[in-house]
Structures are given as C-alpha cells and as structure tokens.
Write a protein that holds these residues in place. Structure first.
Motif, mmCIF file in Angstrom:
data_model
loop_
_atom_site.group_PDB
_atom_site.id
_atom_site.type_symbol
_atom_site.label_atom_id
_atom_site.label_comp_id
_atom_site.label_asym_id
_atom_site.label_seq_id
_atom_site.Cartn_x
_atom_site.Cartn_y
_atom_site.Cartn_z
ATOM 1 N N GLY A 165 -9.426 -68.254 26.674
ATOM 2 C CA GLY A 165 -10.089 -69.485 26.248
ATOM 3 C C GLY A 165 -11.223 -69.250 25.271
ATOM 4 N N GLU A 166 -11.341 -68.037 24.737
ATOM 5 C CA GLU A 166 -12.389 -67.776 23.740
ATOM 6 C C GLU A 166 -11.936 -66.649 22.808
ATOM 7 N N ALA A 167 -12.636 -66.561 21.683
ATOM 8 C CA ALA A 167 -12.311 -65.491 20.735
ATOM 9 C C ALA A 167 -13.238 -64.318 21.001
ATOM 10 N N GLY A 168 -12.903 -63.493 21.977
ATOM 11 C CA GLY A 168 -13.754 -62.354 22.324
ATOM 12 C C GLY A 168 -13.474 -61.170 21.429
ATOM 13 N N TRP A 169 -12.652 -60.238 21.913
ATOM 14 C CA TRP A 169 -12.336 -59.032 21.149
ATOM 15 C C TRP A 169 -11.617 -59.336 19.842
ATOM 16 N N SER A 170 -10.877 -60.461 19.829
ATOM 17 C CA SER A 170 -10.098 -60.749 18.622
ATOM 18 C C SER A 170 -11.004 -61.102 17.443
ATOM 19 N N ALA A 171 -12.261 -61.492 17.722
ATOM 20 C CA ALA A 171 -13.204 -61.783 16.626
ATOM 21 C C ALA A 171 -13.419 -60.538 15.768
ATOM 22 N N TYR A 172 -13.381 -59.347 16.411
ATOM 23 C CA TYR A 172 -13.536 -58.099 15.644
ATOM 24 C C TYR A 172 -12.355 -57.887 14.712
ATOM 25 N N VAL A 173 -11.167 -58.119 15.272
ATOM 26 C CA VAL A 173 -9.953 -57.940 14.462
ATOM 27 C C VAL A 173 -9.968 -58.917 13.294
ATOM 28 N N ALA A 174 -10.243 -60.204 13.613
ATOM 29 C CA ALA A 174 -10.185 -61.240 12.576
ATOM 30 C C ALA A 174 -11.210 -60.979 11.481
ATOM 31 N N SER A 175 -12.454 -60.611 11.878
ATOM 32 C CA SER A 175 -13.476 -60.392 10.851
ATOM 33 C C SER A 175 -13.156 -59.148 10.012
ATOM 34 N N SER A 176 -12.542 -58.125 10.647
ATOM 35 C CA SER A 176 -12.138 -56.946 9.874
ATOM 36 C C SER A 176 -11.074 -57.312 8.850
ATOM 37 N N MET A 177 -10.177 -58.217 9.257
ATOM 38 C CA MET A 177 -9.118 -58.629 8.332
ATOM 39 C C MET A 177 -9.708 -59.422 7.158
ATOM 40 N N VAL A 178 -10.723 -60.255 7.446
ATOM 41 C CA VAL A 178 -11.391 -61.002 6.363
ATOM 42 C C VAL A 178 -12.026 -60.014 5.384
ATOM 43 N N LEU A 179 -12.671 -58.991 5.943
ATOM 44 C CA LEU A 179 -13.310 -57.966 5.102
ATOM 45 C C LEU A 179 -12.259 -57.261 4.234
ATOM 46 N N LEU A 180 -11.147 -56.903 4.876
ATOM 47 C CA LEU A 180 -10.056 -56.230 4.160
ATOM 48 C C LEU A 180 -9.545 -57.094 3.011
ATOM 49 N N TRP A 181 -9.445 -58.399 3.283
ATOM 50 C CA TRP A 181 -8.984 -59.339 2.253
ATOM 51 C C TRP A 181 -9.894 -59.266 1.028
ATOM 52 N N PHE A 182 -11.207 -59.302 1.261
ATOM 53 C CA PHE A 182 -12.166 -59.274 0.156
ATOM 54 C C PHE A 182 -12.158 -57.937 -0.590
ATOM 55 N N PHE A 183 -11.697 -56.894 0.074
ATOM 56 C CA PHE A 183 -11.630 -55.584 -0.583
ATOM 57 C C PHE A 183 -10.391 -55.476 -1.481
ATOM 58 N N ILE A 184 -9.290 -56.100 -1.055
ATOM 59 C CA ILE A 184 -8.018 -55.865 -1.738
ATOM 60 C C ILE A 184 -7.604 -57.014 -2.660
ATOM 61 N N VAL A 185 -7.629 -58.236 -2.134
ATOM 62 C CA VAL A 185 -6.986 -59.343 -2.861
ATOM 63 C C VAL A 185 -7.675 -59.700 -4.188
ATOM 64 N N PRO A 186 -9.028 -59.624 -4.303
ATOM 65 C CA PRO A 186 -9.630 -59.933 -5.615
ATOM 66 C C PRO A 186 -9.048 -59.109 -6.764
ATOM 67 N N LEU A 187 -8.526 -57.899 -6.454
ATOM 68 C CA LEU A 187 -7.899 -57.068 -7.493
ATOM 69 C C LEU A 187 -6.740 -57.794 -8.167
ATOM 70 N N PHE A 188 -6.101 -58.712 -7.419
ATOM 71 C CA PHE A 188 -4.928 -59.399 -7.958
ATOM 72 C C PHE A 188 -5.239 -60.830 -8.373
ATOM 73 N N LEU A 189 -6.435 -61.326 -8.031
ATOM 74 C CA LEU A 189 -6.754 -62.720 -8.324
ATOM 75 C C LEU A 189 -7.325 -62.894 -9.722
ATOM 76 N N TRP A 190 -8.119 -61.923 -10.169
ATOM 77 C CA TRP A 190 -8.722 -62.046 -11.490
ATOM 78 C C TRP A 190 -7.673 -61.788 -12.551
#
Ligand SMILES: [Zn+2]
Length: 235
Positions: free
Chosen positions: A80-105
C-alpha cells in the motif's frame, strides 16, 4: 558497370567521382556521360534521421520506465505504499536523464547533455535525503561536492567544444582543476564529519596532479617538445 577503386561502391555512368568517397572514376569501357540521370539522392533526408533518433528515445524511455512502473505497482499492491520501489523508480528517472537527452537534441552539445544530467543527479540525491532524513548531508556535503565537480568541468568541456581550450593546455587545466577539487572535497568532508578541518590525504593526490599539470603546461608552451611527443605517440 563500374566500381569505385577506393571503396568498391557500384557506380553509374553519370558519375565522374564516386558519390561516397569522392575518388575519380576511371573505366575506359564505360566513360563518364555528362547529363546522364543520376540514380542517387542529391542529399540525405534529415527528417528521416530525426525520426530515427526520436524513435530510439521513445524505445529507451519505455525500456527505462518498465522496471520503474513494475516495481512501483508490485510494491503498492503488497504494502500500500511506495517503499523500496521508490529507490528503483528514482534510479530509473536518473538513468533516463543520463541517456535519453543524447537522442532528444537535434544538435548535441556538451552542455545540453551535462546540465540535465547534473540537475537530475542533484534531484536524485535530494530525494535520497527525503527517503532517509537526518544529518543534513545533502546541503552540507552532497550538493557542494556535486557543484564543485560539475561547474568547473562543465566550463572546461564547453571551452574544449568551442575550441577555446586545446590539447596539452586542456589536459593541463583538467589536472589542475582536479587537484583543486581534491582539496575542496577533503575540506568539505572533514568539516562535515568532524566539524573541524585537518587536511592530509588531499595533498598526496593534489601534489602529483599539480606536477602533471605543470609538465603538461610546459609541453603546451614549447612547440619543439610538443612535436617530438606527438611524433612518438603518432598523432
Ligand atoms: Zn568510392
């Protein structure tokens, strides 16, 4: 049918030079015919290239979002809450910002890639503090260290990209900045951990870095040395 003697591409009689590598076409049996219809496109289609990059960005976003959404929903269903998965989700957001801008510009540049990555990293660390509150390590340690590393290297990278800082000068400046950063990092960690500052290990790292920086600067300023080194390492 002719073939390019340099790159092997198949050539029509309409070509005086290979359209791929520019080497002159010589075939006595099939001489160049001026005005013959050209079977090659006059230019590459830029829209197609842009679409491909955007397509890669979408695919990567889906791949990155998948584990985040999956873990968040599993975690939420079971507890009923985002406990440990908050770490996974925030890491994935970070990963997105590291990789995807290379293809967006459409036009990549150093700062366009580095700035979003650094802001995302700052946000990620702030979120980690929110998940584990206490001691104030974010403002006292993490953010200053991140700025100390990111700001000088963003400036150096930008100068190198603009060709304002070159070869041995660039290498020398990088070494010098690394030496300065070492001092600053020890200063910050000491004052965060003990409240007082006693510098020691940063000297061991900074002295060799400073010496390398001085040597590179000396090489950069002497043309004959530079030429000799370049010849040795074949550049
Ligand atoms: Zn060719």
């Amino acid at each position: 049918m002719s073939y390019c003697v340099n790159c092997g591409v198949e050539l029509e009689e309409s070509e005086k030079n290979c359209p791929l590598c520019g080497v002159e076409v010589i075939n006595p049996r099939m001489p160049y015919v001026e005005g013959a219809p050209r079977p090659y496109p006059a230019r590459l289609d830029p829209i197609n290239a842009r679409m491909n990059r955007r397509f890669i960005a979408v695919i990567l976003s889906i791949i990155i979002a998948f584990p985040a959404v999956l873990t968040l929903s599993i975690n939420y269903i079971y507890s009923g809450e985002a406990g440990w998965s908050a770490y996974v989700a925030s890491s994935m957001v970070l990963l997105w910002f590291f990789i995807v801008p290379l293809f967006l510009w459409q036009r990549l540049s150093f700062l366009r890639v580095v700035i979003p990555a650094v802001i995302a990293l700052a946000g990620f660390l702030r979120f980690m503090e929110y998940l584990n509150p206490g001691s104030g390590w974010y403002l006292k340690l993490a953010l200053p260290v991140l700025c100390l590393v990111a700001v000088p290297f963003a400036i150096i990278g930008w100068l190198i990209e603009k060709n304002k800082l070159r070869s041995y000068y660039a290498a020398s400046v990088i070494m010098f900045v690394m030496a300065m950063i070492t001092f600053a990092v020890e200063f910050l960690t000491e004052s965060y951990a003990y409240g007082s500052v006693k510098m020691d290990w940063s000297f061991y790292a900074a002295i060799p870095l400073g010496a390398i920086a001085a040597a590179l600067l000396a090489i950069a300023r002497r043309r004959s040395w530079r030429d000799r080194i370049n010849r040795r390492i074949h550049i």
